[in-house]
Design a protein around this motif. Structure first.
Motif, PDB file in Angstrom:
ATOM      1  N   PRO A  10     -63.536  30.613  -4.374  1.00  0.00           N
ATOM      2  CA  PRO A  10     -64.644  30.043  -3.614  1.00  0.00           C
ATOM      3  C   PRO A  10     -65.040  28.674  -4.170  1.00  0.00           C
ATOM      4  O   PRO A  10     -64.766  28.359  -5.339  1.00  0.00           O
ATOM      5  CB  PRO A  10     -65.772  31.058  -3.808  1.00  0.00           C
ATOM      6  CG  PRO A  10     -65.097  32.315  -4.228  1.00  0.00           C
ATOM      7  CD  PRO A  10     -63.883  31.902  -4.987  1.00  0.00           C
ATOM      8  N   THR A  11     -65.678  27.882  -3.343  1.00  0.00           N
ATOM      9  CA  THR A  11     -66.042  26.524  -3.745  1.00  0.00           C
ATOM     10  C   THR A  11     -66.892  26.499  -5.005  1.00  0.00           C
ATOM     11  O   THR A  11     -66.653  25.682  -5.908  1.00  0.00           O
ATOM     12  CB  THR A  11     -66.796  25.825  -2.597  1.00  0.00           C
ATOM     13  OG1 THR A  11     -65.905  25.694  -1.482  1.00  0.00           O
ATOM     14  CG2 THR A  11     -67.277  24.442  -3.022  1.00  0.00           C
ATOM     15  N   ASP A  12     -67.880  27.376  -5.096  1.00  0.00           N
ATOM     16  CA  ASP A  12     -68.750  27.342  -6.273  1.00  0.00           C
ATOM     17  C   ASP A  12     -67.982  27.702  -7.537  1.00  0.00           C
ATOM     18  O   ASP A  12     -68.254  27.163  -8.618  1.00  0.00           O
ATOM     19  CB  ASP A  12     -69.964  28.245  -6.081  1.00  0.00           C
ATOM     20  CG  ASP A  12     -69.603  29.700  -5.809  1.00  0.00           C
ATOM     21  OD1 ASP A  12     -68.424  29.985  -5.518  1.00  0.00           O
ATOM     22  OD2 ASP A  12     -70.509  30.555  -5.876  1.00  0.00           O
ATOM     23  N   ALA A  13     -66.992  28.590  -7.417  1.00  0.00           N
ATOM     24  CA  ALA A  13     -66.173  28.942  -8.574  1.00  0.00           C
ATOM     25  C   ALA A  13     -65.298  27.766  -8.994  1.00  0.00           C
ATOM     26  O   ALA A  13     -65.114  27.516 -10.192  1.00  0.00           O
ATOM     27  CB  ALA A  13     -65.314  30.166  -8.257  1.00  0.00           C
ATOM     28  N   MET A  14     -64.745  27.043  -8.022  1.00  0.00           N
ATOM     29  CA  MET A  14     -63.964  25.849  -8.348  1.00  0.00           C
ATOM     30  C   MET A  14     -64.817  24.811  -9.047  1.00  0.00           C
ATOM     31  O   MET A  14     -64.408  24.193 -10.035  1.00  0.00           O
ATOM     32  CB  MET A  14     -63.346  25.247  -7.081  1.00  0.00           C
ATOM     33  CG  MET A  14     -62.048  25.869  -6.644  1.00  0.00           C
ATOM     34  SD  MET A  14     -61.198  24.866  -5.395  1.00  0.00           S
ATOM     35  CE  MET A  14     -62.143  25.263  -3.932  1.00  0.00           C
ATOM     36  N   ALA A  15     -66.017  24.595  -8.533  1.00  0.00           N
ATOM     37  CA  ALA A  15     -66.910  23.602  -9.129  1.00  0.00           C
ATOM     38  C   ALA A  15     -67.242  23.966 -10.572  1.00  0.00           C
ATOM     39  O   ALA A  15     -67.247  23.101 -11.460  1.00  0.00           O
ATOM     40  CB  ALA A  15     -68.174  23.471  -8.288  1.00  0.00           C
ATOM     41  N   ARG A  16     -67.509  25.245 -10.826  1.00  0.00           N
ATOM     42  CA  ARG A  16     -67.817  25.672 -12.192  1.00  0.00           C
ATOM     43  C   ARG A  16     -66.606  25.529 -13.099  1.00  0.00           C
ATOM     44  O   ARG A  16     -66.713  25.079 -14.248  1.00  0.00           O
ATOM     45  CB  ARG A  16     -68.301  27.126 -12.195  1.00  0.00           C
ATOM     46  CG  ARG A  16     -69.703  27.322 -11.642  1.00  0.00           C
ATOM     47  CD  ARG A  16     -70.240  28.695 -12.026  1.00  0.00           C
ATOM     48  NE  ARG A  16     -69.364  29.770 -11.567  1.00  0.00           N
ATOM     49  CZ  ARG A  16     -69.468  30.374 -10.399  1.00  0.00           C
ATOM     50  NH1 ARG A  16     -70.391  29.991  -9.524  1.00  0.00           N
ATOM     51  NH2 ARG A  16     -68.646  31.355 -10.069  1.00  0.00           N
ATOM     52  N   LEU A  17     -65.445  25.919 -12.605  1.00  0.00           N
ATOM     53  CA  LEU A  17     -64.228  25.868 -13.410  1.00  0.00           C
ATOM     54  C   LEU A  17     -63.946  24.455 -13.910  1.00  0.00           C
ATOM     55  O   LEU A  17     -63.585  24.249 -15.075  1.00  0.00           O
ATOM     56  CB  LEU A  17     -63.040  26.381 -12.587  1.00  0.00           C
ATOM     57  CG  LEU A  17     -61.663  26.324 -13.251  1.00  0.00           C
ATOM     58  CD1 LEU A  17     -61.604  27.271 -14.443  1.00  0.00           C
ATOM     59  CD2 LEU A  17     -60.569  26.670 -12.238  1.00  0.00           C
ATOM     60  N   PHE A  18     -64.110  23.484 -13.028  1.00  0.00           N
ATOM     61  CA  PHE A  18     -63.783  22.100 -13.383  1.00  0.00           C
ATOM     62  C   PHE A  18     -65.009  21.286 -13.803  1.00  0.00           C
ATOM     63  O   PHE A  18     -64.887  20.090 -14.054  1.00  0.00           O
ATOM     64  CB  PHE A  18     -63.089  21.416 -12.202  1.00  0.00           C
ATOM     65  CG  PHE A  18     -61.728  21.976 -11.908  1.00  0.00           C
ATOM     66  CD1 PHE A  18     -60.618  21.568 -12.628  1.00  0.00           C
ATOM     67  CD2 PHE A  18     -61.559  22.946 -10.919  1.00  0.00           C
ATOM     68  CE1 PHE A  18     -59.367  22.091 -12.372  1.00  0.00           C
ATOM     69  CE2 PHE A  18     -60.300  23.481 -10.645  1.00  0.00           C
ATOM     70  CZ  PHE A  18     -59.203  23.053 -11.376  1.00  0.00           C
ATOM     71  N   ALA A  19     -66.172  21.929 -13.873  1.00  0.00           N
ATOM     72  CA  ALA A  19     -67.421  21.230 -14.213  1.00  0.00           C
ATOM     73  C   ALA A  19     -67.595  20.013 -13.319  1.00  0.00           C
ATOM     74  O   ALA A  19     -67.878  18.903 -13.778  1.00  0.00           O
ATOM     75  CB  ALA A  19     -67.435  20.836 -15.687  1.00  0.00           C
ATOM     76  N   ALA A  20     -67.425  20.232 -12.015  1.00  0.00           N
ATOM     77  CA  ALA A  20     -67.441  19.148 -11.037  1.00  0.00           C
ATOM     78  C   ALA A  20     -68.537  19.371 -10.004  1.00  0.00           C
ATOM     79  O   ALA A  20     -68.831  20.511  -9.621  1.00  0.00           O
ATOM     80  CB  ALA A  20     -66.090  19.055 -10.332  1.00  0.00           C
ATOM     81  N   THR A  21     -69.116  18.279  -9.528  1.00  0.00           N
ATOM     82  CA  THR A  21     -70.120  18.338  -8.476  1.00  0.00           C
ATOM     83  C   THR A  21     -69.417  18.432  -7.127  1.00  0.00           C
ATOM     84  O   THR A  21     -68.628  17.550  -6.781  1.00  0.00           O
ATOM     85  CB  THR A  21     -71.014  17.088  -8.505  1.00  0.00           C
ATOM     86  OG1 THR A  21     -71.644  16.997  -9.788  1.00  0.00           O
ATOM     87  CG2 THR A  21     -72.068  17.149  -7.415  1.00  0.00           C
ATOM     88  N   PRO A  22     -69.671  19.478  -6.321  1.00  0.00           N
ATOM     89  CA  PRO A  22     -68.953  19.619  -5.047  1.00  0.00           C
ATOM     90  C   PRO A  22     -69.552  18.750  -3.948  1.00  0.00           C
ATOM     91  O   PRO A  22     -70.775  18.608  -3.844  1.00  0.00           O
ATOM     92  CB  PRO A  22     -69.122  21.106  -4.723  1.00  0.00           C
ATOM     93  CG  PRO A  22     -70.408  21.494  -5.385  1.00  0.00           C
ATOM     94  CD  PRO A  22     -70.520  20.645  -6.626  1.00  0.00           C
ATOM     95  N   ALA A  23     -68.689  18.177  -3.129  1.00  0.00           N
ATOM     96  CA  ALA A  23     -69.126  17.439  -1.951  1.00  0.00           C
ATOM     97  C   ALA A  23     -69.614  18.424  -0.891  1.00  0.00           C
ATOM     98  O   ALA A  23     -69.315  19.626  -0.948  1.00  0.00           O
ATOM     99  CB  ALA A  23     -67.983  16.593  -1.401  1.00  0.00           C
ATOM    100  N   ASN A  24     -70.334  17.909   0.083  1.00  0.00           N
ATOM    101  CA  ASN A  24     -70.880  18.763   1.149  1.00  0.00           C
ATOM    102  C   ASN A  24     -69.869  19.059   2.253  1.00  0.00           C
ATOM    103  O   ASN A  24     -70.098  19.949   3.077  1.00  0.00           O
ATOM    104  CB  ASN A  24     -72.109  18.103   1.768  1.00  0.00           C
ATOM    105  CG  ASN A  24     -73.272  18.033   0.796  1.00  0.00           C
ATOM    106  OD1 ASN A  24     -73.462  18.925  -0.016  1.00  0.00           O
ATOM    107  ND2 ASN A  24     -74.038  16.950   0.870  1.00  0.00           N
ATOM    108  N   ASP A  25     -68.766  18.289   2.296  1.00  0.00           N
ATOM    109  CA  ASP A  25     -67.816  18.420   3.406  1.00  0.00           C
ATOM    110  C   ASP A  25     -66.463  18.948   2.954  1.00  0.00           C
ATOM    111  O   ASP A  25     -65.421  18.572   3.490  1.00  0.00           O
ATOM    112  CB  ASP A  25     -67.638  17.074   4.111  1.00  0.00           C
ATOM    113  CG  ASP A  25     -67.220  15.940   3.165  1.00  0.00           C
ATOM    114  OD1 ASP A  25     -67.314  16.137   1.926  1.00  0.00           O
ATOM    115  OD2 ASP A  25     -66.817  14.877   3.659  1.00  0.00           O
ATOM    116  N   LEU A  26     -66.466  19.834   1.976  1.00  0.00           N
ATOM    117  CA  LEU A  26     -65.214  20.416   1.498  1.00  0.00           C
ATOM    118  C   LEU A  26     -64.611  21.347   2.544  1.00  0.00           C
ATOM    119  O   LEU A  26     -65.334  21.976   3.322  1.00  0.00           O
ATOM    120  CB  LEU A  26     -65.452  21.197   0.207  1.00  0.00           C
ATOM    121  CG  LEU A  26     -65.744  20.339  -1.030  1.00  0.00           C
ATOM    122  CD1 LEU A  26     -66.283  21.212  -2.159  1.00  0.00           C
ATOM    123  CD2 LEU A  26     -64.488  19.607  -1.485  1.00  0.00           C
TER     124      LEU A  26
END
Length: 221
Positions: A10-26
């Motif tokens: 899931p997007t939130d898991a990807m963001a946590r894994l890479f310590a990255a801020t997710p865009a709104n249009d993924l």
């Protein structure tokens, strides 16, 4: 080579894994049959701040007048990436990570039938493909595009294909993203032999319209 892959994080898991801020249009995060020209989630770093952002899989060099003006560059060869006009600037300044859960390769029977294989990490961890990216714009069209870096296959993978994507462990992410100085070229090597496992999957994945978790389920070889 890498011509199809899957992502089940899931997007939130990807963001946590890479310590990255997710865009709104993924794009939709869980997909089992990502094909060239599909949108993918990509990790970039700007002055040490990581971002998870959408890109079109299929690198478009800046000189293409249209998206179909030349070959669709889904992969960049590690051996020539620093020299090829399409990739050399991106290799220096626009490197990225492309999250995946696994990827597909094909072998052929003597009769010419294509048999798909699903390749994944033995430990079940996500994969971070080394990638490069390029913003492209012409004739009122604009894309941010990417390609997966490939290298020679390691010994187990060579039974299926002579190339494989460059996959990077977490300790190498800062160097590839340009956060830890120079020397990223040394990372473009095959994964250790014990990294990946693979199994035959249903030929349904041969269609770019196929979808769903059954695509990665093992079938008898």
């Amino acid at each position: 080579m890498c011509g199809r892959f899957a992502i089940t994080l899931p997007t939130d898991a990807m963001a946590r894994l890479f310590a990255a801020t997710p865009a709104n249009d993924l794009p939709e995060a869980v997909r089992y049959n990502i094909c060239p020209t599909n949108p993918v989630a990509v990790v970039t770093s700007d002055a040490g701040a990581r971002h998870l952002r959408p890109m079109r899989w299929g690198f478009l060099p800046h000189w293409y007048k249209t998206p179909t003006a030349g070959p669709l560059l889904i992969n960049a060869r590690a051996e020539t990436i620093a020299e090829k006009p399409a990739f050399r600037a991106a290799c220096r300044a626009r490197r990225c990570l492309i999250p995946a859960t696994g990827f597909y390769e094909w072998t052929k029977t003597e009769a010419g039938a294509r048999l798909p294989w699903y390749i994944h990490r033995r430990d079940g961890a996500p994969i971070a493909f080394a990638g490069v990216w390029q913003a492209w714009e012409a004739q009122d069209q604009a894309f941010v595009t990417c390609a997966i870096v490939t290298t020679r296959a390691n010994q187990p993978m060579s039974k299926i294909h002579h190339r494989m994507p460059v996959s990077l462990p977490p300790e190498d992410w800062p160097l590839w993203l340009g956060e830890a100085g120079k020397g990223a070229a040394r990372l473009m090597e095959p994964a250790p032999d014990e990294t990946f496992a693979f199994h035959r999957v249903d030929p349904a994945v041969n269609s770019n319209r196929a979808a769903g978790p059954a695509l990665i389920a093992p079938v008898e070889a």
